[in-house]
Structures are given as C-alpha cells and as structure tokens.
Design a protein around this motif. Structure first.
Motif, mmCIF file in Angstrom:
data_model
loop_
_atom_site.group_PDB
_atom_site.id
_atom_site.type_symbol
_atom_site.label_atom_id
_atom_site.label_comp_id
_atom_site.label_asym_id
_atom_site.label_seq_id
_atom_site.Cartn_x
_atom_site.Cartn_y
_atom_site.Cartn_z
ATOM 1 N N GLU A 736 0.846 -1.193 0.000
ATOM 2 C CA GLU A 736 0.000 0.000 0.000
ATOM 3 C C GLU A 736 0.883 1.245 0.000
ATOM 4 O OE1 GLU A 736 -3.479 1.949 2.841
ATOM 5 O OE2 GLU A 736 -2.874 -0.140 3.071
ATOM 6 N N GLY A 737 0.591 2.178 -0.887
ATOM 7 C CA GLY A 737 1.426 3.363 -1.035
ATOM 8 C C GLY A 737 2.263 3.332 -2.297
ATOM 9 N N THR A 738 2.293 2.175 -2.969
ATOM 10 C CA THR A 738 3.064 2.048 -4.212
ATOM 11 C C THR A 738 2.267 2.532 -5.419
ATOM 12 O OG1 THR A 738 4.189 0.130 -3.258
ATOM 13 C CG2 THR A 738 4.418 0.426 -5.619
ATOM 14 N N SER A 739 0.950 2.615 -5.270
ATOM 15 C CA SER A 739 0.108 3.015 -6.401
ATOM 16 C C SER A 739 0.629 4.296 -7.037
ATOM 17 C CB SER A 739 -1.325 3.242 -5.928
ATOM 18 O OG SER A 739 -1.890 2.046 -5.470
ATOM 19 N N GLY A 740 0.739 4.277 -8.374
ATOM 20 C CA GLY A 740 1.261 5.420 -9.105
ATOM 21 C C GLY A 740 2.740 5.317 -9.419
ATOM 22 N N ALA A 741 3.380 4.251 -8.968
ATOM 23 C CA ALA A 741 4.818 4.094 -9.190
ATOM 24 C C ALA A 741 5.108 3.742 -10.655
ATOM 25 C CB ALA A 741 5.376 3.008 -8.276
ATOM 26 N N PRO A 742 6.302 4.132 -11.157
ATOM 27 C CA PRO A 742 6.679 3.747 -12.515
ATOM 28 C C PRO A 742 7.156 2.297 -12.558
ATOM 29 C CG PRO A 742 8.444 4.986 -11.501
ATOM 30 C CD PRO A 742 7.318 4.969 -10.507
ATOM 31 N N VAL A 743 6.730 1.574 -13.580
ATOM 32 C CA VAL A 743 7.224 0.209 -13.828
ATOM 33 C C VAL A 743 8.227 0.321 -14.972
ATOM 34 C CG1 VAL A 743 6.597 -2.143 -14.427
ATOM 35 C CG2 VAL A 743 5.010 -0.740 -13.085
ATOM 36 N N LEU A 744 9.507 0.049 -14.669
ATOM 37 C CA LEU A 744 10.599 0.275 -15.611
ATOM 38 C C LEU A 744 11.031 -1.013 -16.288
ATOM 39 C CD1 LEU A 744 12.666 2.510 -13.180
ATOM 40 C CD2 LEU A 744 11.586 3.342 -15.245
ATOM 41 N N ASN A 745 11.373 -0.896 -17.551
ATOM 42 C CA ASN A 745 12.003 -1.984 -18.287
ATOM 43 C C ASN A 745 13.479 -2.017 -17.890
ATOM 44 O OD1 ASN A 745 13.031 -3.810 -20.102
ATOM 45 N ND2 ASN A 745 12.215 -2.800 -21.934
ATOM 46 N N VAL A 746 13.946 -3.134 -17.356
ATOM 47 C CA VAL A 746 15.316 -3.223 -16.850
ATOM 48 C C VAL A 746 16.343 -2.983 -17.951
ATOM 49 C CG1 VAL A 746 17.010 -4.811 -15.841
ATOM 50 C CG2 VAL A 746 14.706 -4.692 -14.898
ATOM 51 N N THR A 747 16.016 -3.331 -19.185
ATOM 52 C CA THR A 747 17.018 -3.234 -20.261
ATOM 53 C C THR A 747 17.313 -1.804 -20.681
ATOM 54 O OG1 THR A 747 15.297 -3.483 -21.945
ATOM 55 C CG2 THR A 747 16.370 -5.499 -21.149
ATOM 56 N N ASN A 748 16.338 -0.882 -20.567
ATOM 57 C CA ASN A 748 16.598 0.492 -21.004
ATOM 58 C C ASN A 748 16.203 1.550 -19.975
ATOM 59 O OD1 ASN A 748 13.794 0.467 -21.105
ATOM 60 N ND2 ASN A 748 13.658 0.605 -23.341
#
Length: 797
Positions: A736-748
C-alpha cells in the motif's frame, strides 16, 4: 413621525412568511441532507398543533419527501432540484382555515412548500377578507407565530405585509412604520432601510440588527394604493421568492465566512508560538526528534489553515454567484411597469462593497500566514537534514545494531515528511499495537491538557512537557507520544523516557485493574529493548590468517554461480529514482480532513507528473461514494510531491498547480507541479517512456516506490501476462502506497507501465500500459499529449 389613528387600517390584509432553510451542505457526509433539514417541516407541524390547524398538523402526509410519516428526502431526486413543488400531485398550495383568536376575526391561510436547489423554502400566507384596524393587525402574527423561535429557518426569513389602506395618505411611510410596530412584539425591533415602488404602489423595507440569519428580521410592507394587473402580480410572486432566496443566501454565506475567518486568525496567532518553539529546539540536544514532531504539527496546522482559506474562497465565490442571480431577478422585477426598486440595488452595492471586499481583505491578510507557515516548514526541513545524529548510545559503541522495523496499525495516519518506519526503531511489531492501545486507555491521554499537566507535575518528565504532540484523537495522541519518547533518554540517569512514563502511569492505576497488569507486562517486555546501551566497545571476533579460513573463503566464492551486476546499472537506477516522489494527498470529506494517505508519482516532463487517479481521489470505491468536485479541488490544492525522500527527514516538496487530466478507467492522473526557485524542476531528470515494448515472459521490471509512505525503495519482478488490452500483470513486490509508481524496463530504464495495485484474483500486480495512457491523452487532450511527446523527444536527443 405623524401619529396614525388607531382605527385606521387595511382592507383585505395578508401577511406572508418567506422562510429559507438549508437542505444540503458540503459537510453533510454520506447523508442525503444535513441533519437539520426537516426541522422546517417539524416547526410547521408544531404550529398546527398549537393553533389547531389540521392540515399543518398532518403536513408530512402532504409532502413528497415523507413516506409513512418518516422523512425520506431521497424521493425528491426524481424531481428537478432547481425548483420543486413538494406537495403531492404538484398541487399549487395547501389551504386551511385559522380558528379565530379574538373578536371573531376570520383568517384563512395557504402554504406553498418548495425545494430550491440546496434549500427548502416556504410561502406561508395568512389573510382575511375583512378590514383590520391597526390594533387588530397583530392577529395576523398572533403570539408571534411567524417569528423566531416558532419559525427558525437557517438561511433567514422575510415577512411581507400587504393590503389596501382604508384612506389615501400623504405619507405612507408613517403608516408602514405603525403597521410594522403592531405586528412585531416589543422585544423585536427593526429599522427602515429603504423605500421604492412596485407596480406603481409604495413598498418599504425594514431589517433588524441581528447577524445570525436565523434570528434576523426582514420585513416588507407593500400598500395597494391603485389597481394592479393580476398577471403582473403573479410574476411578482414568482420572482420575489427567488430574489429573497438569493438575498438570504448571501447573508448566510457571509455569516459562515466570519466563522472561518475567526478560526483561521486563531491559527495565525499560534504561528509565533511555533516559531518560538523552533528556536528553543535549536538550542537543545536531541534536536532531530523534536524537529520531526514540530514538522508533523506544522503539517497538520497547515492543512487546517488551508481548509479555512479554501472555505473562505468558496464563500466569496458563492456570494458572487448568488449576487449575479439576485441581479438577474431584480432586472426582471424592474422590467415590470411602474416599478422602481432602488432599495434592492442598495443591497447589491452592500454585497459588493462590504461583504465580498471584506472576504477578499481577509484572504489577503491570511495568505501572509500561509507564506510564514511555508517558510517555517522549509526551515524546519533544512534543520532536520543538518541536525546531528542523536542518541549514540543506541548503537552499542562502534558497532551498529540494526533497529527493529515497526509494522504500524492500519489506523495510523501518515503525515508529511515523517518516515514512518524510523519513528520507533526499538518497538517490535508484536508489542507496538498493545502499547499504543494501552496508553490511549489511560485517563492521562484523554485530552491534550491532561497529558501536559501529568508531564508538568512529574519532575522526571517535566523536561519533555513543552514539546508534547497535540491532537484531537486519543489513539493518535498515544502514537505520537510513543514516536516522541521512544528514543529519548535522560542525561543524568540514562533512563528511557517512554519507560519512565509507563512506570508513572502504572503507579496511578489501581493494581486490581486489568490496565495495571497490562502496563506491568509491557514494562517487562520493553525493559531490555529500551534499556540504555553500554558505552563499552562490543566484543569483536578477530579472524587471523590461517589455512583453514582461507580454504573456507575459496569454497564460498560464488559457489552457485549467481550473476553479478555492473555499478553502471545502479547509477542509471539512481538517476531514475530522482524523478520519483512520494505523493501525499489529504483525504478531505465534505471539507473536513479525515486522514493523509500516500502514494507514488513521477515526472514525465519537467513540470508534469503521473500518478494513479485513485491516489488523488483518496477514496475506497467499494465502500465510499465518488469524491465531490469541492473536496477534489481542496485535495489537489493541498497535495504534495516529495522528491529525494530516501531517508527520514530529507526530501524536497512541490505543491500542485492543478490536475490536467484524469481517467478513471485507466486509473491515471496527470498533474502539473508548482516549481521552486531554490530547487527548480528543470534540474531534475524526468523518466523516459517506452510505449512500443513487446512484453514477453522474460521481460524483467523494476518498480521504484514509496510503500506505506516510507523512504524510497525499489523491487524487481517479471511481466506475467496481459490483463486486457490496456493492462499488464507483473510479479514485482509492492505494498500500500506504491500506487502510481513507474514500472521500468530493466534493459533500457524506461517506463512501460503505471502501477495500479494488487489483483487479488491473480495474486499478481496490475499496471496500466504507457501505450494506453498516451493513446488516451492523444485522443482526449491533444495539447497535453503534444507537450509530453515534445519533452520526451528532447530527452532522447
């Protein structure tokens, strides 16, 4: 004033009460109306009982907002709210006979009940076909039945006396004065404030000096000195109801604004005390914990202060809207023949030159307090960052002991700048809930004053008295005291102050009570945890060079062949992290702050940030109705993005200018941040977007987040599947509290999705694809889309 003969009077007199009572308010919560909404109907029923008017005694049976004699306002929703006749079958009026009280005078009556938007309104008229002398006019208001407190409408009321004088007069004003005196009781006084002509006949306006709209008397006297067209009179009746409603609404809203102004100025007066407290803290030891508590208190007072400023601005806007409506109705009334109503133009000038200007003056004055408060908050923030580390004894000499991480109860409110995991490093999670509940059950925690008196009366605690946290909740008071005292130690005895408090509380309680036993158990459990640490060096095991240990090291050198990572990748991740912020949104329901939930957000340009819509809304869609427009604006105005929040007491805050766009289905919101001169956003990198990614099961992801409002963290996982065309499922751990976080592609290290929350069915996490967000923006907000794409293009150059 010329004396009017007592036998002088009116042909066919009537006395009409226009009363206006609040039905809806932004503070009504989830209820369909304010709690006092049906009081107007109850007062009319009471009148019917006292004066034996059967149709008023049974009024609920005649109104659409009652079912089985129970108030049920929801049924009104099927009718228009701007104007609704509340009688069954849309009957024009409820007609009744009033039993003669004296001298055989016969009175008839009619009642017209309405709903006007957020207001209940009545037109209650008593009239006679007879001729009344001046002394008999009091029968129209027998026993003050049409005055407060028998009728006490929250927005206010107007009495209109109408009739034809039995003889022409040279000075109708003296006649009006005599009539007003007769229909009022001796304890009620009014003054003539203006005169005019309506349909060629004189009209006079009187008003009392009361400021409370429910007690204020407003009286109109309109004489029929010449015949009037019936169609014109019908138009007057229709317009007059709206005109008076706007008038009373303006006065009521201004009366409410005075309450807000007093509350805000009271808070403004406390600023000097907080500034003095800050300077006192900077002269003492153990500054950091005291500064953090001061920071929490300033955040709370800031939210309350902003609420009052917001309400004042709302009141000013409401007055302006009703003034415009009043002007429109007045123009319609003046378009009628032989009408000159300068008397009501005076009220317009009064509204503009006095009421609105006063609120504007108040806001300008109070905004200085907001600036002082923001400056003090920034100064405290900087002081926390530079304050020396406290309580070295807790680290056990030169070797550092990892403190236990606390798991907080669900109803603990998160506050700006407070890293919740570091407030109570020594309290284990299996003890903490029992501890705060036990403290909140102690009588000393019932009020702020009782707790302060308890500390002040005990020499062992007196040094901590001045900086005790203050709050309206016993539970929150207990939680804040624990946070304040758990790492405080006396310099002389080295005792932990929280332990001292527990011992003293235990002495105050009868040993036979369960609370005494619970305190004893807590003292026993916490004694070894909060005991002062020894200053002697820890016993360290020194490893000498010998063959067996060297052989052991060789055997342990990556025996499973696990991968190692380049530091360059960590550097890229840290650069991305600087664009991610903790999002603090106050949950405001009907204008009142309930709690402060948190989320995560990140920069998509140097000014625009993305987060989840449900973070900004701060509502549980399963258990709560959607947010109102007023509450949403207040939440946006008081939301904060905190960047560089990597440890307790650090971070840079940015407020919101506005929300640019939101989409409930995709659960995202684009907000524009308010820049700072001391730390411009242009210096801070924003995240790149990868909208064209081809998701595969081997696609590895990072999520940079602020779980539970804590300092910044990251987790890793993999793409699992598409939930639908717009969403993916992934396996990175979140809370809880993570909502809105960026999900990043590890390769770039580019953003491929916006984290939304947990999918309970799949036992995986959901995230909205960046491609879906960009597509929605391009379709619905092309200018905003172009602004983001332009910035992203420059970012890639």
């Amino acid at each position: 004033m010329n004396e009017i003969p007592k036998n002088f009077g009116l042909h066919r007199p009537s006395l009409t009460l226009y009363a206006f009572h609040l039905r809806n308010s932004i503070n009504q919560g989830e209820e369909p109306t304010v709690a006092e909404a049906p009081i107007l109907w109850e007062q009319l029923v009471d009148l019917g009982d006292k004066f034996h008017i059967t149709k008023l005694k049974t009024l609920p049976n005649q109104l659409i907002c009652y079912q089985n004699n129970q108030y049920f306002p929801q049924i009104e929703d099927s009718f228009g709210i701007e104007y609704t006749n509340l009688l069954h079958n849309q009957e024009q009026s409820l007609n009744f006979q009033l039993i003669p009280q004296t001298r055989g005078l016969e009175l008839q009556g009619l009642l017209c009940p309405f709903r006007l938007h957020d207001t209940y309104a009545i037109d209650l008229t008593l009239y006679s076909q007879d001729t009344f002398s001046i002394s008999q006019l009091s029968n129209l208001n027998y026993n003050n039945l049409l005055l407060p407190p028998k009728i006490q409408a929250s927005l206010g009321q107007t009495l209109l006396l109408f009739g034809q004088p039995i003889e022409a007069q040279d000075n109708y004003q003296d006649l009006a004065n005599a009539f007003v005196t007769q229909i009022l009781s001796e304890r009620n006084s009014t003054e003539l404030i203006s005169t005019g002509y309506l349909l060629g006949n004189p009209i006079f306006e009187y008003e009392s000096a009361h400021t409370d709209p429910a007690q204020k008397l407003h009286i109109l006297v309109w004489f029929k000195c010449q015949d009037m067209n019936q169609n014109c009179m019908d138009k007057v009746a229709e317009i007059l109801l709206y005109l008076l409603w706007c008038r009373h609404k303006i006065q009521y809203v201004y009366y409410q604004s005075r309450w807000c102004d007093r509350k805000a100025k009271k808070l403004y007066g406390k600023l000097q005390n907080y500034e003095r407290r800050f300077h006192q803290i900077t002269q003492t030891a153990n500054q950091r914990s005291q500064l953090r508590q001061l920071q929490v208190d300033l955040s709370n007072i800031g939210l309350e202060y902003a609420r009052y400023l917001g309400e004042l601005a709302d009141h000013e806007n409401t007055i302006a809207i009703n003034e415009k409506n009043y002007r429109n109705k007045l123009e319609k009334l003046e378009s009628l023949p032989e009408t000159n109503l300068g008397l009501w133009h005076q009220f317009l000038r009064y509204s503009q030159n006095k009421l609105q200007q006063q609120i504007q003056t108040d806001l300008r004055f109070l905004e200085r307090g907001r600036d002082r408060l923001q400056h003090l908050k920034a100064t405290v923030q900087e002081s926390i960052a530079t304050a020396p580390v406290e309580n070295q004894s807790r680290f056990g000499g030169n070797s550092w002991v990892q403190p236990a991480v606390t798991s907080f109860p669900q109803n603990l409110y998160y506050h700006e700048h407070v890293a919740v995991t570091n407030d109570m490093p020594g309290i284990p999670e299996n003890i903490y809930p029992r501890l705060w509940r036990t403290l909140s059950n102690c009588d000393q925690f019932r009020t702020n004053d009782r707790l302060i008196d308890f500390f002040d009366s005990n020499d062992l605690l007196k040094a901590w008295c001045n900086n005790l946290p203050e709050t309206n909740s016993r539970d929150e008071r207990a939680q804040r005291v624990i946070a304040y005292l758990d790492d405080e130690y006396r310099n002389d005895t080295k005792e932990n102050v929280l332990m001292i408090l527990l011992h003293l509380l235990k002495k105050q309680i009868d040993p036979v009570k369960e609370l005494h036993q619970t305190l004893s158990e807590l003292i026993q459990e916490l004694e070894p945890i909060l005991a002062p640490k020894s200053n002697s060096k820890s016993n360290l095991v020194v490893l000498h060079n010998n063959p067996s240990l060297n052989d052991l090291r060789k055997a342990e050198a990556n025996p499973k062949g696990e991968p190692m990572f380049y530091i360059a990748g960590d550097e890229k991740l840290l650069n991305c992290a600087r664009a991610v912020a903790r999002v603090t949104v106050p949950k405001i329901v009907n204008g009142k702050m309930k709690k402060i939930p948190t989320g995560t957000g990140w920069l998509v340009t140097s000014e625009l940030a993305l987060t989840c819509w449900h973070v900004i809304e701060a509502r549980d869609p399963k258990r709560e109705p959607p947010i109102s427009a007023s509450d949403l604006q207040k939440q946006i105005a008081n939301s904060v993005f905190t960047f560089d929040f990597t440890q307790a007491g650090v971070g840079i805050e940015y407020g919101l200018v506005q929300m640019e766009h939101d989409n409930l289905e995709l659960d995202y919101a684009v907000v524009r941040l308010r820049d700072r001169q001391d730390s411009p956003l242009q210096r801070r990198r924003f995240l790149g977007l990868d909208a064209d990614i081809d998701f595969k099961l081997v696609t590895q992801l990072y999520v940079i987040q602020h779980p539970k409002g804590q300092p910044q963290q990251r987790s890793g996982g993999f793409y699992k599947s598409d939930l639908d065309s717009n969403r993916i499922l992934h396996s990175a751990p979140t809370e809880e509290g993570t909502s809105g976080a960026p999900v990043l592609n590890v390769t770039n290290f580019q953003v491929v999705a916006l984290h939304n929350g947990e999918n309970e069915t799949q036992k995986l996490r959901e995230a909205t694809k960046i491609q879906a967000i960009l597509s929605d923006l391009q379709h619905n907000r092309p200018k905003l889309y172009n602004e983001i794409i332009a910035a992203q293009s420059q970012n890639q150059e």
